[in-house]
Design an enzyme around this catalytic site. Structure first.
Site, PDB file in Angstrom:
ATOM      1  N   SER A 401       0.983  -1.460   0.250  1.00  0.00           N
ATOM      2  CA  SER A 401      -0.357  -0.012   0.100  1.00  0.00           C
ATOM      3  C   SER A 401       0.693   1.530   0.156  1.00  0.00           C
ATOM      4  CB  SER A 401      -0.952  -0.266   1.129  1.00  0.00           C
ATOM      5  OG  SER A 401       0.120  -0.534   2.756  1.00  0.00           O
ATOM      6  N   HIS A 422      -2.766  -3.006  -5.874  1.00  0.00           N
ATOM      7  CA  HIS A 422      -3.109  -2.455  -4.251  1.00  0.00           C
ATOM      8  C   HIS A 422      -4.479  -2.438  -4.121  1.00  0.00           C
ATOM      9  CE1 HIS A 422      -3.805   0.804  -1.292  1.00  0.00           C
ATOM     10  NE2 HIS A 422      -3.085  -0.366  -0.737  1.00  0.00           N
ATOM     11  N   GLU A 434      -6.129  -0.171  -6.864  1.00  0.00           N
ATOM     12  CA  GLU A 434      -4.635   0.949  -7.605  1.00  0.00           C
ATOM     13  C   GLU A 434      -4.285  -0.592  -8.953  1.00  0.00           C
ATOM     14  OE1 GLU A 434      -4.039   4.876  -4.924  1.00  0.00           O
ATOM     15  OE2 GLU A 434      -3.446   3.234  -4.029  1.00  0.00           O
ATOM     16  N   ASN A 472      -3.428   6.081  -0.577  1.00  0.00           N
ATOM     17  CA  ASN A 472      -2.845   6.596   0.550  1.00  0.00           C
ATOM     18  C   ASN A 472      -1.928   7.632   0.746  1.00  0.00           C
ATOM     19  OD1 ASN A 472      -4.290   4.725   1.868  1.00  0.00           O
ATOM     20  ND2 ASN A 472      -2.176   2.644   1.581  1.00  0.00           N
TER      21      ASN A 472
END
Ligand code: 3HC
Length: 676
Positions: A401, A422, A434, A472
Site C-alpha cells: 500500500s 493494491h 490501484e 494513501n
C-alpha cells in the site's frame, strides 16, 4: 441510427446507436420520423420498437444534460408514441434502462426475454426519470414496486417485470421479434398507460420514506423521486408529468447530480490508458496465486474464487494458513446466511481454493499476488524467490500500500512482469484496485492487470510509483493534521464528526482504529515521540484491542475515551501546547483542503493520469460521498482560489513539511480548474 423493416402490415423500428442505444438527438429524430411515416402509411397497422446490439436502450444521452438540447424532447416523443392510433409494441431483448424503459412504457404493450433488465437508474445520477417514468411505472407495476425501483435505481428481470404486469408477455430471444410482430398484429387497439387508474394507500409514501430514511439521508434525488410518484397518485396524468419535469429540471442543475454524473464518466475514463495501444494482447489468467493468508490475502483470494478463478494460497505457517482459509469460509458462510449466496455457491467457491505451505505450488499460476506485511526486505526476498518459481510470462504483483514497486521489481530478473495490485480493505468488499505501473511494467501486463480487476468486479485505476500511490498518499496529510488538531484542542469525536457530516463513512480516527493504530508503528514502547506512539505503547491498537482513539465495547460500539483525553493532555503539557477552541471550518481546511492540495501534486507529478482518476480512487476506495464527486471535483466546486487562500491563511499550522501545490497556485493566477 434507425432502421425500419416492414413485415407485411407491421413496421419494425430498430434503434441502432452503439454502444448502448442512448437516446440522443439523432435517435429521437429517427424514431419520431419513423413513427410519423408509420402513422401516415395505410399499409402499416402496427409498430414494433426494438434495439440493435445487446441492449434495448441505456436511456437518455447523459452527455446532453446540462446543455440545451434540441427537439424532439424525449418526454414529448414518448407522449406521441403513446398517442399513436396504431398499436405500438416494445420488444425488449436486453437492458431497457432510464429513458429506454420510459420509451417501452410509452408503448402500448411490452414483450421481453426472461433475462432482460428493466430499470430506472436515474437516481444514481442524481436525477429522476424525467420522461414519464415516475408517472407510468406505478400505473403498470403498482406503487410499491415503482417506489422501490425508482428510489433504488436497481433493475429487475424480464421475468419479475412480467409478474408485476410491467411486461405483457415473455419470449425467448430467438423468437422475440416474431412474437412481438404477431402480438402487435393481433392487438386490436392501443392500450395507453396514462389511462390506467392509479390509487395508493394513504400512508404508503410516509412508510416508504421512514423505512428508507437512512439510505436516502442528505440526498436530493430520492426525495424528489418519492414526491413525483406521489404526484402520480394524486394528480391527473398531465399534471403529474409537469410536476415530474419541474423536479427533474431542479435536480439536473444541482450540485449533487453534477457530481454523480461526473463519477459515472470518471469511472469509465479511468479504464482508459492513453499510451497503451488499443490492440494490446492480454495475458490469459486462468489460475491465481496469493502469498500470505492474512486478512488481505484472504480477502483478495475471495474475489477470484467468487469469479470462478482457482486460487492457490501460500503461507509460511500451517496455522496461519488454516486460520486464513477458515476466515474465507466464515465470510462466505456469513454471505450465505444473509441470503446473498447459496450453500452450493459457497462450496463451489471453496472447492477452487488450494492452500499450501509449499511455495513451489505457485509454479503454474498466471498471476501471483503478494500480500504479506509492509516490509521492503521481506517483499524483495519473496519476489526473488518467486522469480525462481513462477512460470515465464506470469504476472507478479504486490499488494503493497506504500512501498516502491520498482524496488520490489528489481529483486526479480523480469521487472516487466511486475506491477502493483493494491486492494483496499476489506478486499472482498471494496471496489477499488490501484493498478500500480512500475517503470518497467510491460504494456500487456498493465492492460491485463486492469482487465483482471474488472473481471472480478473491481474498479481499477492506474497509479504511478510514489509513496502511498494515489489514495494513501493523500491520507498522509489528512492524518498528520488530524493528530495535530487533537493536540491543539480538538477531540477525535469533533474531527470525525466533521468528516461524517461531510458524508464520509468514518473520520480519520475511526478509520485509524479500524485499520489498526499500530500500522507503521516502530514497535518500541519505550520510544514515545508521537501521539500514535503513546497510544500504541499502552496497547491501544484500535478496534481489535477494543481500545484506540476510542474505547470499544464487545460489539465494537465506540465511546469517547477518558484515557485518550489524558494521553492528549499529557502530551500537550510536555509540548507546552495551550489548547484552543478549534472550529469545524479549520478542520475542513486542514484535513480536506490539504487532501485536495496533495491530489493536485499527484496529478502534476504524473502519478495519476487525470484528476478524475483521483476522484474514482476516493469514491471507491475510501467511501468519499459519491454525490460530492471526489476530492478533485469537490475542490473545483469549492473553488481553487478559496482553497489556496484558506491553506495560505493556515500555513503556519499545516506542519513544516507542508508545501502548496504549484498546480493549484498556477490555477489561481491563470484561472482554470483541476478538472476533477
Ligand atoms: N448516455 C451517454 N453515454 C452512455 C450512456 C448514456 N445513457 N450509457 C453508457 N454510455 C457510454 C459510456 O460512457 C461508455 O462510453 P465510453 O466507451 O466512451 O467510455 C459507453 O457508453 C459504454 O458504457 P459502459 O462502459 O458503461 O458499458 P457497459 O456495457 O459496461 O454498461 C450500461 C452498459 C449498463 C448501459 C451502462 O453504460 C450504464 O449503466 N449506463 C447508464 C444507464 C443510465 O443511467 N440510464 C439512465 C440515463 S438518464 C435518463 O434516461 C433520463 C431520462 O429519464 C429522461
Amino acid at each position: 441510427m434507425i432502421e425500419t423493416h416492414l413485415h407485411d402490415d407491421v413496421l419494425e423500428i430498430v434503434m441502432n446507436n452503439p454502444p448502448v442505444n442512448a437516446l440522443g438527438l439523432g435517435l429521437r429524430e429517427g424514431i419520431d420520423k419513423a413513427l410519423r411515416s408509420a402513422l401516415a402509411d395505410d399499409k402499416v397497422k402496427a409498430v414494433v420498437i426494438r434495439g440493435a446490439g445487446k441492449l434495448f436502450s441505456g436511456g437518455a444521452d447523459i452527455t446532453e444534460f446540462g446543455r440545451p438540447h434540441a427537439a424532439p424532447h424525449l418526454p414529448n416523443l414518448i407522449n406521441s408514441i403513446e398517442a399513436s392510433a396504431k398499436p405500438v409494441v416494445a420488444a425488449i431483448h436486453g437492458m431497457a434502462l432510464g429513458g429506454g424503459l420510459e420509451i417501452a412504457m410509452g408503448c402500448h404493450y411490452r414483450l421481453a426475454v426472461h433475462a432482460a433488465k428493466l430499470g430506472l437508474p436515474e437516481v444514481t445520477l442524481g436525477i429522476l426519470p424525467g420522461a414519464g417514468g415516475t408517472q407510468r411505472l406505478p400505473r403498470l407495476a403498482g406503487v410499491d414496486a415503482a417506489l422501490n425501483m425508482i428510489v433504488s435505481g436497481t433493475p429487475i428481470s424480464g421475468e419479475k417485470a412480467a409478474a408485476l404486469g410491467l411486461v405483457d408477455q415473455l419470449a425467448p430471444e430467438a423468437t422475440l421479434l416474431e412474437q412481438a410482430i404477431a402480438f402487435a398484429r393481433a392487438a386490436k387497439a392501443p392500450r395507453r398507460t396514462r389511462d390506467v387508474p392509479l390509487t395508493a394507500e394513504d400512508d404508503v409514501f410516509e412508510r416508504f420514506s421512514v423505512e428508507n430514511a437512512r439510505k436516502i439521508a442528505g440526498l436530493d434525488a430520492p426525495r424528489a423521486c418519492i414526491e413525483a410518484v406521489k404526484a402520480a397518485t394524486e394528480m391527473p396524468f398531465d399534471d403529474g408529468l409537469a410536476k415530474e419535469a419541474a423536479l427533474f429540471d431542479a435536480l439536473v442543475d444541482g450540485d449533487q447530480s453534477k457530481a454523480l454524473r461526473h463519477v459515472f464518466f470518471a469511472e469509465r475514463a479511468a479504464a482508459k490508458i492513453s499510451d497503451l495501444p488499443k490492440d494490446t494482447q492480454l495475458r490469459a489468467i486462468k489460475k491465481v496465486g496469493v502469498i500470505g493468508a492474512g486478512t488481505m490475502g484472504g480477502g483478495i483470494s475471495m474475489n477470484f474464487l467468487s469469479a470462478g478463478i482457482p486460487v492457490t494460497i501460500v503461507d509460511m505457517g500451517q496455522d496461519a494458513l488454516e486460520r486464513g482459509v477458515g476466515v474465507v469460509r466464515k465470510n462466505y458462510e456469513a454471505s450465505a446466511s444473509k441470503g446473498r449466496m447459496t450453500q452450493a455457491q459457497v462450496e463451489s467457491a471453496m472447492a477452487l481454493l488450494t492452500s499450501t505451505v509449499d511455495f513451489n505450488a505457485l509454479a503454474d499460476c498466471d498471476l501471483v499476488i503478494e500480500a504479506v506485511y509492509e516490509n521492503m526486505e521481506v517483499k524483495k526476498q519473496i519476489f526473488a524467490r518467486l522469480d525462481g518459481v513462477a512460470k515465464p510470462g506470469a504476472m507478479l504483483a504486490s499488494n503493497t500500500s506504500f512501498l516502491n514497486v520498482d524496488e520490489i521489481a528489481s529483486a526479480t530478473g523480469r521487472p516487466s512482469d511486475v506491477l502493483g495490485l493494491h486492494f483496499f480493505s476489506p478486499a472482498n468488499v471494496m471496489k477499488l484496485v490501484e493498478v500500480v505501473r512500475g517503470a518497467s511494467t510491460a504494456p500487456d501486463a498493465l492492460a491485463t492487470g486492469m482487465e483482471i480487476a474488472r473481471r472480478i468486479g473491481k474498479v481499477p485505476v492506474v497509479a504511478g510509483v510514489c509513496y502511498g500511490f494515489i489514495g494513501n498518499r493523500m491520507l498522509l496529510p489528512r492524518q498528520a493534521n488530524a493528530e495535530a488538531l487533537l493536540l491543539e484542542g480538538a477531540t477525535p469525536e469533533q474531527v470525525d464528526r466533521v468528516h461524517t457530516n461531510f458524508g464520509m463513512p468514518m473520520g480519520p480516527f475511526q478509520m485509524a482504529d479500524l485499520a489498526g493504530v499500530d500500522i507503521g508503528w516502530h514497535r518500541d514502547p519505550a520510544r514515545v515521540e508521537t501521539l500514535q506512539d503513546a497510544l500504541c505503547a499502552q496497547g491501544r491498537w484500535g478496534q481489535k484491542k477494543q481500545a484506540g482513539y476510542y474505547d470499544y465495547d464487545a460489539k465494537r460500539k465506540p465511546t469517547p475515551s477518558p484515557i485518550v483525553a489524558g494521553i492528549v493532555a499529557d502530551f500537550r503539557r510536555k509540548a507546552g501546547i495551550v489548547p484552543r477552541l478549534i472550529s469545524d471550518e479549520e478542520i475542513v481546511v486542514r484535513t480536506l483542503y490539504t487532501m485536495v492540495n496533495e491530489g493536485a501534486k499527484i496529478l502534476e507529478e504524473g502519478f495519476a493520469q487525470r484528476a478524475s482518476d483521483i476522484d474514482v480512487v476516493w469514491v471507491y476506495g475510501y467511501g468519499w460521498p459519491r454525490h460530492k464527486g471526489g476530492p478533485m471535483f469537490w475542490g473545483d466546486q469549492v473553488g481553487v482560489s478559496n482553497i489556496v487562500s484558506a491553506l495560505e491563511r493556515n500555513a503556519d499550522r499545516l506542519g513544516t513539511g507542508f508545501t502548496l501545490s504549484p498546480l493549484l497556485k498556477r490555477l489561481v493566477t491563470e484561472g482554470g480548474k483541476l478538472g476533477g
